[in-house]
Design a protein around this motif. Structure first.
Motif, mmCIF file in Angstrom:
data_model
loop_
_atom_site.group_PDB
_atom_site.id
_atom_site.type_symbol
_atom_site.label_atom_id
_atom_site.label_comp_id
_atom_site.label_asym_id
_atom_site.label_seq_id
_atom_site.Cartn_x
_atom_site.Cartn_y
_atom_site.Cartn_z
ATOM 1 N N HIS A 134 -4.662 -32.770 20.499
ATOM 2 C CA HIS A 134 -5.175 -31.967 21.608
ATOM 3 C C HIS A 134 -6.651 -31.610 21.427
ATOM 4 O O HIS A 134 -7.424 -31.675 22.381
ATOM 5 N N TRP A 135 -7.029 -31.241 20.226
ATOM 6 C CA TRP A 135 -8.428 -30.853 20.013
ATOM 7 C C TRP A 135 -9.370 -32.031 20.195
ATOM 8 O O TRP A 135 -10.427 -31.896 20.800
ATOM 9 N N SER A 136 -8.989 -33.202 19.677
ATOM 10 C CA SER A 136 -9.920 -34.325 19.825
ATOM 11 C C SER A 136 -10.006 -34.755 21.290
ATOM 12 O O SER A 136 -11.100 -35.085 21.769
ATOM 13 N N LEU A 137 -8.869 -34.698 22.013
ATOM 14 C CA LEU A 137 -8.938 -35.023 23.446
ATOM 15 C C LEU A 137 -9.850 -34.051 24.182
ATOM 16 O O LEU A 137 -10.657 -34.451 25.016
ATOM 17 N N LEU A 138 -9.717 -32.768 23.828
ATOM 18 C CA LEU A 138 -10.551 -31.755 24.491
ATOM 19 C C LEU A 138 -12.038 -32.042 24.232
ATOM 20 O O LEU A 138 -12.860 -32.015 25.156
ATOM 21 N N ILE A 139 -12.354 -32.343 22.983
ATOM 22 C CA ILE A 139 -13.769 -32.592 22.649
ATOM 23 C C ILE A 139 -14.271 -33.844 23.382
ATOM 24 O O ILE A 139 -15.373 -33.852 23.944
ATOM 25 N N ILE A 140 -13.425 -34.883 23.436
ATOM 26 C CA ILE A 140 -13.823 -36.117 24.142
ATOM 27 C C ILE A 140 -14.086 -35.809 25.621
ATOM 28 O O ILE A 140 -15.106 -36.190 26.182
ATOM 29 N N VAL A 141 -13.156 -35.062 26.242
ATOM 30 C CA VAL A 141 -13.318 -34.751 27.668
ATOM 31 C C VAL A 141 -14.572 -33.893 27.886
ATOM 32 O O VAL A 141 -15.359 -34.133 28.796
ATOM 33 N N LEU A 142 -14.799 -32.914 26.988
ATOM 34 C CA LEU A 142 -16.008 -32.080 27.134
ATOM 35 C C LEU A 142 -17.272 -32.931 26.961
ATOM 36 O O LEU A 142 -18.252 -32.744 27.682
ATOM 37 N N ARG A 143 -17.219 -33.869 26.013
ATOM 38 C CA ARG A 143 -18.395 -34.744 25.828
ATOM 39 C C ARG A 143 -18.677 -35.557 27.083
ATOM 40 O O ARG A 143 -19.819 -35.883 27.384
ATOM 41 N N PHE A 155 -24.371 -27.852 25.512
ATOM 42 C CA PHE A 155 -23.196 -27.875 24.646
ATOM 43 C C PHE A 155 -22.658 -29.294 24.449
ATOM 44 O O PHE A 155 -22.109 -29.631 23.415
ATOM 45 N N THR A 156 -22.880 -30.172 25.461
ATOM 46 C CA THR A 156 -22.436 -31.575 25.326
ATOM 47 C C THR A 156 -23.243 -32.251 24.231
ATOM 48 O O THR A 156 -22.713 -33.001 23.405
ATOM 49 N N ASP A 157 -24.552 -31.969 24.241
ATOM 50 C CA ASP A 157 -25.445 -32.518 23.216
ATOM 51 C C ASP A 157 -25.006 -32.086 21.828
ATOM 52 O O ASP A 157 -24.891 -32.894 20.906
ATOM 53 N N LEU A 158 -24.727 -30.777 21.717
ATOM 54 C CA LEU A 158 -24.318 -30.207 20.425
ATOM 55 C C LEU A 158 -23.008 -30.850 19.957
ATOM 56 O O LEU A 158 -22.894 -31.309 18.812
ATOM 57 N N LEU A 159 -22.040 -30.918 20.890
ATOM 58 C CA LEU A 159 -20.732 -31.507 20.552
ATOM 59 C C LEU A 159 -20.902 -32.950 20.089
ATOM 60 O O LEU A 159 -20.317 -33.372 19.089
ATOM 61 N N SER A 160 -21.743 -33.713 20.826
ATOM 62 C CA SER A 160 -21.929 -35.125 20.487
ATOM 63 C C SER A 160 -22.570 -35.258 19.113
ATOM 64 O O SER A 160 -22.225 -36.152 18.346
ATOM 65 N N HIS A 161 -23.510 -34.339 18.802
ATOM 66 C CA HIS A 161 -24.168 -34.401 17.494
ATOM 67 C C HIS A 161 -23.182 -34.150 16.367
ATOM 68 O O HIS A 161 -23.156 -34.864 15.372
#
Ligand code: HEM
Length: 331
Positions: A134-143, A155-161
């Motif tokens: 669930h967490w990795s899916l959430l991060i992928i969707v947010l990215r 926040f997308t930039d930060l997450l991607s980094h």
């Protein structure tokens, strides 16, 4: 194993439809505009209708699941989270459930040992695998939000980094891509490996797993192998979020497979077990506070009863009671 095979074939057919449709029949308008709009409407309407349906169901009793001391007298210590009695305690418990799958952490496995004794043991793998999924899916969707805003949000930039921390490939390898694939594999094999799990698993358990796996695999292909040009994708997504019905530019057929499978997932969501995402907030065993010692909860559809007090009873029967030498309160 029809239960596993059928959903697998269904997902394969679903993936083929847009590929053939766009590659050989030029149906990019259908798969790039009409189906995504339909999917979002069905998802939103379906989700809200399901929630509205649950909200209007009466819940006359207090049925929170508790495993701690309830709030009662001041000097008896009570458990705020195992037996919450205030709104914020309930909210915190639900939040921990949603973010960290708190109750799943206590999941146990039951086994018959050689000596024929039933033994319960700790079983944290499902909790860990579910959380990773669930967490990795959430991060992928947010990215993915970078496709929907003209300027990439901070926040997308930060997450991607952070997600691309290892920086080992070009384009940057995302940790979540690997984690989600491992987690999905674990969740599928968890059902296949054990006879009990095989028996209780249905096609509707495998289908969403295979569908999400296909979305991820196609995404990974586009990113690392076919190196899709994302500019026309972003143009098209910006058009969609601005409610434009203009035709999409030149995007590879693989992208339409990704988008079509996401659309199928969106349409399937409100009618499936995936609704647990919304249901967790409306589950009376989770969202009620345990305050039945503090407050009397009356079933709203109880028929109105005219109660008769003891004083009224005595008024009616006083003389008879005196004759029978029964004690009376009022002379
Ligand atoms: C449930 C929703 C979705 C999931 C789980 C998902 C999953 C993935 C994954 C795992 C990747 C691999 C690279 C990465 O992690 O970024 C990816 C790539 C990609 N996805 Fe999605 N996706 C979803 C929805 C969408 C939607 C709605 C679009 C529409 C714009 C989209 C467009 C793309 C594109 C263009 C790539 C290639 C990215 C690149 O080359 O950097 N995805 N997707």
């Amino acid at each position: 194993m029809k239960k596993v095979f059928m959903p697998l074939v269904m997902v394969a057919i679903l993936a083929l439809i847009p590929f053939v449709g766009v590659q050989y029949a030029g149906l990019s308008y259908l798969f790039g505009v009409i189906i995504p709009y339909t999917a979002i409407v069905v998802l939103l309407a379906g989700f809200l209708l399901r929630l509205a349906d649950w909200l209007r169901r009466p819940v006359p009793f207090r049925i929170p699941t508790t495993c701690g001391q309830e709030k009662s007298l001041e000097w008896i210590k009570y458990d705020r989270f195992e037996s919450p009695h205030r709104f914020w305690e309930v909210a915190a418990r639900v939040l921990f459930e949603v973010l960290f799958f708190r109750s799943l952490f206590r999941n146990t496995k039951a086994e018959i040992h050689k000596d024929a004794n039933l033994a319960y043991g700790s079983h944290k793998w499902l909790w860990f695998g579910g959380l990773a999924f669930h967490w990795s899916l959430l991060i992928i969707v947010l990215r993915h939000s970078r496709f929907f805003f003209p300027m990439v949000p901070g926040f997308t930039d930060l997450l991607s980094h952070v997600d691309g921390f290892f920086d080992v490939t070009l384009p940057t390898f995302y940790i979540t891509d690997a984690v989600v694939l491992v987690a999905i594999t674990f969740l599928v094999f968890r059902r296949l490996n054990d006879a009990k799990m095989r028996l209780i698993s249905l096609q509707t358990d495998y289908f969403p797993l295979f569908l999400i796996a296909a979305i991820v695999v196609v995404g990974v292909f586009m990113r690392y192998l076919t190196r899709l040009d994302i500019m026309p994708v972003k143009d098209q997504m910006l058009r969609l979020v601005n409610f434009s019905v203009d035709a999409p530019g030149d995007i590879g057929a693989l992208f339409y497979v990704h988008l079509f499978l996401v659309s199928v997932l969106a349409i399937y969501f409100p009618f499936s077990k995936l609704m647990h995402a919304g249901a967790i907030f409306l589950s009376p065993t989770r969202n009620q506070c345990n305050n039945s010692r503090e407050k009397r909860h009356i079933n709203p559809w109880n028929t109105a009863i005219k109660f008769r007090t003891y004083a009224e009873y005595e008024d009616d029967y006083r003389e008879k009671m005196k004759k029978a030498k029964l004690p009376i309160e009022k002379q």
